[in-house]
Write a protein that holds these residues in place. Structure first.
Motif, PDB file in Angstrom:
ATOM      1  N   LEU A 236       0.825  -1.208   0.000  1.00 58.56           N
ATOM      2  CA  LEU A 236       0.000   0.000   0.000  1.00 58.56           C
ATOM      3  C   LEU A 236       0.860   1.259   0.000  1.00 58.56           C
ATOM      4  CD1 LEU A 236      -2.736  -1.138   2.528  1.00 58.56           C
ATOM      5  CD2 LEU A 236      -3.119  -0.630   0.106  1.00 58.56           C
ATOM      6  N   GLN A 237       1.858   1.297   0.866  1.00 59.39           N
ATOM      7  CA  GLN A 237       2.719   2.472   0.927  1.00 59.39           C
ATOM      8  C   GLN A 237       3.565   2.595  -0.341  1.00 59.39           C
ATOM      9  OE1 GLN A 237       2.068   4.596   3.003  1.00 59.39           O
ATOM     10  NE2 GLN A 237       1.091   3.517   4.689  1.00 59.39           N
ATOM     11  N   ALA A 238       4.022   1.478  -0.871  1.00 62.69           N
ATOM     12  CA  ALA A 238       4.804   1.524  -2.109  1.00 62.69           C
ATOM     13  C   ALA A 238       3.963   2.084  -3.250  1.00 62.69           C
ATOM     14  CB  ALA A 238       5.309   0.124  -2.459  1.00 62.69           C
ATOM     15  N   ALA A 239       2.707   1.714  -3.316  1.00 61.86           N
ATOM     16  CA  ALA A 239       1.824   2.228  -4.365  1.00 61.86           C
ATOM     17  C   ALA A 239       1.625   3.732  -4.227  1.00 61.86           C
ATOM     18  CB  ALA A 239       0.483   1.509  -4.310  1.00 61.86           C
ATOM     19  N   VAL A 240       1.457   4.193  -3.000  1.00 61.73           N
ATOM     20  CA  VAL A 240       1.316   5.632  -2.748  1.00 61.73           C
ATOM     21  C   VAL A 240       2.582   6.373  -3.170  1.00 61.73           C
ATOM     22  CG1 VAL A 240       1.157   7.360  -0.911  1.00 61.73           C
ATOM     23  CG2 VAL A 240      -0.429   5.411  -0.956  1.00 61.73           C
ATOM     24  N   LEU A 241       3.736   5.845  -2.804  1.00 63.71           N
ATOM     25  CA  LEU A 241       5.003   6.496  -3.143  1.00 63.71           C
ATOM     26  C   LEU A 241       5.233   6.510  -4.653  1.00 63.71           C
ATOM     27  CD1 LEU A 241       7.129   5.016  -0.238  1.00 63.71           C
ATOM     28  CD2 LEU A 241       6.481   7.419  -0.519  1.00 63.71           C
TER      29      LEU A 241
END
Length: 368
Positions: A236-241
């Motif tokens: 999830l955080q990788a997708a946001v970044l």
């Protein structure tokens, strides 16, 4: 009077399709070390013009695992500064090593090369140096990297506040053996929670970091190196970044414009502003220095203007670790800790709000 916060995530994330990025992960039903993590690591390594990006759970883990990847532990000493929030110190203590604090330069409040040279001349020689790029301002990396190379001492860059900064054509993070990043939401490249990464051009160090971030495994359930942990950036955080990375340079340019507007408006006041913004300064924070810091803070609070103190207690004076080792006096460090005050500085901050903050600062000094 509407408050102006020190940081506003709504403004910084405006116009980004973060919900779409998150929904794509939810639809994939793959949440740990999947395609988004791999894609972000590749994209960020490319942006940094380096070979390897190893994502981890947060910036603190990045620093600790970087030290572990270099094999640093007790009783080694690690040179660092004492005015950067204790983050590097936390990592050094976590691996059983000891911080050796040196002073910072008067102009940038980053690691002083002359003080570093004195520390590197000590016997036994320190095992590593952590150079922190503070407030978005790069340290003097040509001098620092040369000193470390000549001494044969490993160099780690703490780039948590300097995403995208560049000096002499090289990015922050391209000067040392390893570079550590935080993607805390307020950072220039921020996630929607915690996240971090370690950069390196060394394939062996990258492989070791990938093991350390997942229990020390060489293969599933086969623990081959000590010091491993569960420290993984989630999908999830990788997708946001990934969604935010293409806007990083534009957001840094916005921060620089805010900084330049403040400096123009506050010129002539009895305080010290940051150096003029250039490629080596991405204005993560806009930090004033004034002997009247506490009174100015009270005045800004009354004017509904957010502020921060980054950082009011020097690392070597923290009560949890008495008897800290210093190489020479930390005169500039201690003076800075008593004087620093951060003003709002983030993408989306309007000129009108910058002017209102500036007017609040000017009105404080007009009372004298």
């Amino acid at each position: 009077m509407k408050p102006i916060p020190l940081f506003c995530a709504a403004s910084a994330n405006a116009g980004l399709d973060l919900r779409g990025a998150i929904d794509a992960v939810l639809d994939s039903h793959h949440f740990i070390l999947g395609s988004k993590v791999r894609a972000f690591e590749q994209a960020y390594a490319s942006y940094q013009r380096t070979d390897h990006c190893v994502s981890v759970a947060n910036g603190s883990d990045a620093l600790e695992l970087a030290l572990r990847a270099l094999g640093i532990g007790a009783p080694a000493r690690v040179v660092t500064v004492a005015n950067a929030g204790f983050y590097a110190s936390t990592a050094v203590h976590a691996v059983g090593a000891r911080p050796l604090y040196v002073d910072v330069t008067e102009d940038t409040l980053t690691l002083c090369p002359d003080a570093l040279a004195q520390a590197l001349a000590l016997a036994p020689k320190p095992a590593a140096v952590i150079a922190t790029h503070l407030y978005g301002q790069m340290a003097n990396m040509p001098a620092i990297a040369a000193l470390c190379a000549n001494a044969g001492v490993a160099l780690i860059e703490d780039c948590a506040q300097a995403h995208g900064a560049e000096l002499q054509g090289k990015k922050a993070g391209a000067w040392g053996d390893l570079a550590c990043l935080s993607f805390y939401p307020t950072k220039n490249l921020g996630a929607l929670g915690d996240g971090g990464a370690v950069l390196t051009a060394n394939a062996a160090l990258a492989d070791r970091l990938r093991q350390l971030r997942q229990y020390g495994w060489s293969d599933k359930y086969h623990v081959d190196i000590p010091g491993g942990r569960n420290s993984r950036l989630d999908e999830l955080q990788a997708a946001v970044l990934l969604a935010k990375l293409p806007q990083l340079d534009a957001h840094n340019a916005w921060r620089r414009r805010v900084a330049a507007r403040y400096s123009a408006a506050l010129a002539g006041l009895p305080l010290r502003c940051p150096a003029p913004p250039g490629p080596d300064f991405v204005a993560h924070l806009y930090v004033l220095r004034t002997a009247q810091r506490d009174a100015l803070a009270q005045h800004l609070q009354a004017q509904a203007v957010g502020f921060g103190l980054h950082y009011p207690v020097a690392d070597h004076l923290q009560r949890a670790y008495p008897g800290a080792a210093c190489c020479g006096p930390l005169t500039v460090t201690q003076q800075a800790c008593a004087q620093v005050l951060s003003l709002p500085c983030y993408p989306g901050l309007s000129d009108a709000d910058v002017d209102r903050v500036s007017a609040a600062v000017r009105s404080f000094f007009a009372r004298a």
